[in-house]
Write a protein that holds these residues in place. Structure first.
Motif, short mmCIF file in Angstrom:
data_model
loop_
_atom_site.label_atom_id
_atom_site.label_comp_id
_atom_site.label_asym_id
_atom_site.label_seq_id
_atom_site.Cartn_x
_atom_site.Cartn_y
_atom_site.Cartn_z
N GLN A 110 4.81 -3.29 0.63
CA GLN A 110 4.30 -1.94 0.80
C GLN A 110 3.35 -2.32 2.05
O GLN A 110 3.09 -3.12 2.63
CB GLN A 110 3.17 -2.31 -0.33
N ARG A 111 3.35 -0.89 2.63
CA ARG A 111 2.79 -0.75 3.98
C ARG A 111 1.46 0.14 3.70
O ARG A 111 1.28 1.00 2.82
CB ARG A 111 3.55 0.00 4.94
N LYS A 112 0.61 0.01 4.64
CA LYS A 112 -0.76 0.51 4.51
C LYS A 112 -0.94 1.10 5.81
O LYS A 112 -0.77 0.60 7.01
CB LYS A 112 -2.09 -0.51 4.25
N ILE A 115 -7.72 5.22 16.25
CA ILE A 115 -6.68 4.20 16.14
C ILE A 115 -6.04 4.19 15.03
O ILE A 115 -6.57 4.14 13.69
CB ILE A 115 -7.18 2.73 16.51
N MET A 116 -4.86 4.58 15.01
CA MET A 116 -3.97 4.60 13.73
C MET A 116 -2.87 3.35 13.84
O MET A 116 -2.22 2.98 14.98
CB MET A 116 -2.97 6.02 13.93
N VAL A 117 -2.70 2.45 12.85
CA VAL A 117 -1.82 1.62 12.78
C VAL A 117 -1.31 1.24 11.22
O VAL A 117 -2.19 1.70 10.37
CB VAL A 117 -2.62 0.24 13.02
N VAL A 118 0.15 1.07 11.29
CA VAL A 118 0.59 0.95 10.08
C VAL A 118 0.88 -0.93 9.93
O VAL A 118 1.33 -1.40 10.76
CB VAL A 118 1.81 1.39 9.81
N VAL A 119 0.31 -1.36 8.79
CA VAL A 119 0.37 -2.82 8.69
C VAL A 119 0.90 -3.14 7.26
O VAL A 119 0.91 -2.29 6.53
CB VAL A 119 -0.83 -3.29 8.76
N SER A 120 1.25 -4.38 7.12
CA SER A 120 1.66 -4.97 5.77
C SER A 120 0.46 -5.00 4.80
O SER A 120 -0.70 -5.25 5.21
CB SER A 120 2.72 -6.16 5.92
N LEU A 121 0.85 -5.22 3.57
CA LEU A 121 -0.38 -5.28 2.53
C LEU A 121 -1.14 -6.54 2.82
O LEU A 121 -2.28 -6.76 2.65
CB LEU A 121 0.23 -5.41 1.18
N LEU A 122 -0.40 -7.63 3.35
CA LEU A 122 -1.18 -9.04 3.63
C LEU A 122 -1.99 -8.91 4.92
O LEU A 122 -2.67 -9.84 5.09
CB LEU A 122 0.05 -10.13 3.68
N GLN A 123 -1.73 -8.04 5.73
CA GLN A 123 -2.14 -7.98 7.27
C GLN A 123 -3.50 -7.11 7.09
O GLN A 123 -4.25 -6.94 7.88
CB GLN A 123 -1.28 -7.55 8.29
#
Length: 330
Positions: free
Chosen positions: A202-204, A245-253
């Motif tokens: 999953q990504r956030k 600032i827009m960023v897409v990260v993993s659930l763990l990040q």
């Protein structure tokens, strides 16, 4: 050599279909059929006919016959490769359902509700495995893929919507108790399907408003190895310019980035939301050039210059541009 990656990808897809369809077949024959429950899609219609015919026709044969119009749809809208995958998936699904038919006599569970729950979990897991590998097993799978490609909806949600119409028919033909239990099964199947496809990876998407955008960008790059995009905004009350600032990260990040931002700028405003699907380098593609280009979207001029130089070197190595020329603009 050029065809090897595509050849291996096709083999991988077929393996996913075999594993997923087998798991799906266990769910149907082990938990759905013994309690005369229904399933979703074409397999649901196949079960309705199978119950009416009282076993005069095999479930696999009914499933394949009902899928013939779907094979045309796969060829018409998804192309020859998808037609081949759909044909293989349909044939294997039909065969494996018949092979696993002895499971229906074992009475693995005596409670119809438990049977519906386990049937939904197994069928959802099986379909999720198939979809994760890029395949399908006929039924309404190609239709769901067509809808997803056109509208970007999640496959599990599409299947759930279509299956509701099939359940109405099942409630009329079989009985309302079986349809109600199948509703639980179908819902669980859709949720598990979505989770298998994207939930375990999953990504956030995070939107960060800070008075230290350059510092936050560097934190994202150095601590997480991710790129970021700066959007120009304006405060609704003060009308002061702001940078988002827009960023897409993993659930763990997520937790790591939240802690880093709060430590650097306690006044920062953060919005975190689910990203249903992320397409691009670093998430779904493997491109050195794309990875470097993400750095260009940050606000650090030093890193931007380094990234431009690296892109130029990559292009030279790939003979995209002559070695004695210089990249003028990204």
């Amino acid at each position: 050599m050029d065809n090897k990656p595509k050849y291996l990808s096709t083999i991988k897809t077929l393996i996913y279909i075999i594993i997923g369809a087998t798991v799906f077949g266990v769910g149907v024959q082990g938990f759905i059929v013994p309690h005369q429950l229904l399933s979703g899609g074409i397999s649901g219609l196949s079960l309705i006919i199978y119950y009416i015919a009282q076993g005069a026709l095999s479930l696999g044969a009914i499933n394949f016959l009902l899928n013939i119009p779907v094979l045309y749809a796969a060829w018409r809208w998804l192309g020859r490769w998808h037609l081949g995958v759909t044909l293989f998936g349909t044939l294997y699904m039909s065969v494996i359902i018949n092979v696993l038919s002895p499971l229906s006599t074992l009475e693995l569970t005596h409670n119809p509700i438990i049977g519906g729950i386990l049937g939904g979990l197994f069928s959802g897991l099986g379909l999720g495995i198939v979809y994760r590998g890029g395949g399908n097993t006929g039924g309404i799978d190609p239709i769901a893929l067509i809808i997803r490609n056109r509208f970007g909806l999640q496959i599990g949600s599409i299947l759930f919507g279509i299956n509701m119409m099939i359940l109405v028919a099942g409630a009329i033909v079989i009985n309302i108790e079986a349809a109600a239990t199948t509703l639980i099964s179908t819902y669980l199947s859709a949720m598990v399907t979505n989770k298998v496809i994207s939930g375990f990876n999953q990504r956030k998407a995070m939107f960060i408003i800070s008075y230290k955008p350059v510092t936050i960008c560097n934190l994202i790059i150095e601590k997480l190895g991710r790129g970021a995009t700066i959007l120009n905004g304006e405060g609704a009350y003060t009308h002061q310019p702001k940078q988002v600032i827009m960023v897409v990260v993993s659930l763990l990040q997520v937790a790591r980035l939240k802690a880093a931002v709060e430590a650097e700028d306690p006044t920062a405003f953060m919005v975190i939301t689910d990203a249903a699907e992320v397409i691009g380098t670093g998430f779904s593609a493997k491109s050195t050039k794309g990875a470097v280009e993400r750095v260009l979207q940050t606000c650090d001029p030093v890193k931007e210059a380094e990234a431009e130089q690296l892109i130029h070197e990559v292009q030279v190595a790939r003979q995209e541009i002559p070695s004695d020329t210089h990249k003028e603009e990204h």
